[in-house]
Design an enzyme around this catalytic site. Structure first.
Site, short mmCIF file in Angstrom:
data_model
loop_
_atom_site.label_atom_id
_atom_site.label_comp_id
_atom_site.label_asym_id
_atom_site.label_seq_id
_atom_site.Cartn_x
_atom_site.Cartn_y
_atom_site.Cartn_z
N GLY A 7 54.23 97.88 8.37
CA GLY A 7 55.04 98.76 7.55
C GLY A 7 55.73 97.95 6.48
O GLY A 7 55.73 96.71 6.51
N GLY A 12 61.61 99.68 10.12
CA GLY A 12 61.92 99.71 11.54
C GLY A 12 60.90 99.01 12.42
O GLY A 12 60.80 99.31 13.62
N ASP A 84 56.60 89.22 16.41
CA ASP A 84 57.32 89.71 15.23
C ASP A 84 56.94 88.87 14.01
O ASP A 84 56.53 87.72 14.15
CB ASP A 84 58.82 89.64 15.47
CG ASP A 84 59.62 90.49 14.48
OD1 ASP A 84 59.06 91.48 13.96
OD2 ASP A 84 60.79 90.16 14.23
N GLU A 85 57.07 89.45 12.82
CA GLU A 85 56.76 88.74 11.56
C GLU A 85 55.35 88.17 11.59
O GLU A 85 55.09 87.04 11.19
CB GLU A 85 57.78 87.63 11.31
CG GLU A 85 59.23 88.07 11.27
CD GLU A 85 59.59 88.80 9.98
OE1 GLU A 85 58.71 89.00 9.12
OE2 GLU A 85 60.76 89.19 9.84
N CYS A 147 60.35 106.75 -6.67
CA CYS A 147 59.84 108.13 -6.80
C CYS A 147 59.77 108.73 -5.40
O CYS A 147 60.35 108.21 -4.46
CB CYS A 147 58.48 108.13 -7.49
SG CYS A 147 57.15 107.44 -6.48
#
Length: 202
Positions: A7, A12, A84-85, A147
């Protein structure tokens, strides 16, 4: 099984990782949380909503099969590995995680970004796209910052303008005159005048 969850920033990802690990441990599974080493928080995974817990960090030179094997023998039979990462993994480490998932029957869950501010896939992500058994998008609660479209990539803003000639890897949050924006493809291209140049070329 190797799973890749991606994401944009602030979507999150780390919170999802921590909540998933918490639930698995509540159900009785043994979990291990890994993260490429970062200067800002060292041996800790933390989300912007306040969730955090200790983790084991590693360097680009580390062999993750050897690392996990040592922990598995010393502490417990590991059933879930959370990373993570994961955009900062090496290509070799992605393959090592896949091998762990296949040879040791471990569930490997990788969370991270897909593209950098140059709108290019991270090298590790290219490998994850090949090896992952499951790929899922973590949708942000808000869309493009410019937008109403879905945010899919990032702009690096320096002194009010989008730039491309900065190092790809940032450690920690970026603040001040330098910051990131989560944007859609159209807004990314508009910021760098690529759409305008394409129209002129046509």
């Amino acid at each position: 099984m190797l799973k890749y969850y991606y994401g944009v920033m602030n979507s999150g990802k780390t919170a999802s990782l921590l909540m998933s690990a918490f639930q698995k441990e509540k159900d009785g599974y043994k979990c291990l949380i890994l993260k490429p080493y970062e200067k800002r928080d060292k041996n800790e995974v933390s989300s912007r909503v306040g969730l955090k817990r200790e983790c084991i960090t590693f360097s680009p030179e580390d062999n993750l099969i050897t690392l996990v094997a040592g922990l598995d023998r010393k502490h417990y039979p590991i059933e879930y590995i959370y990373v993570d990462e994961c955009q900062f993994l090496t290509k070799e480490q992605v393959v090592q995680l896949w091998k762990l998932s296949q040879l040791k029957n471990v569930n490997v869950m990788c969370f991270g970004l897909k593209t950098d501010f140059k709108n290019r896939l991270f090298e590790s992500v290219k490998t994850l796209m090949v090896y992952a058994d499951k790929i899922k998008t973590i949708q942000p609660s808000s869309g493009c910052q410019r937008c109403n479209n879905v945010a899919t990539t990032h702009l690096l803003i320096v002194d009010g303008r989008g730039v491309l000639n900065y190092p790809t890897k940032f450690e920690g949050d970026v603040e001040g005159d330098i910051h990131f924006e989560c944007v859609c493809q159209k807004c990314w291209h508009e910021e760098h005048d690529i759409l305008k140049r394409l129209e002129e070329w046509n």
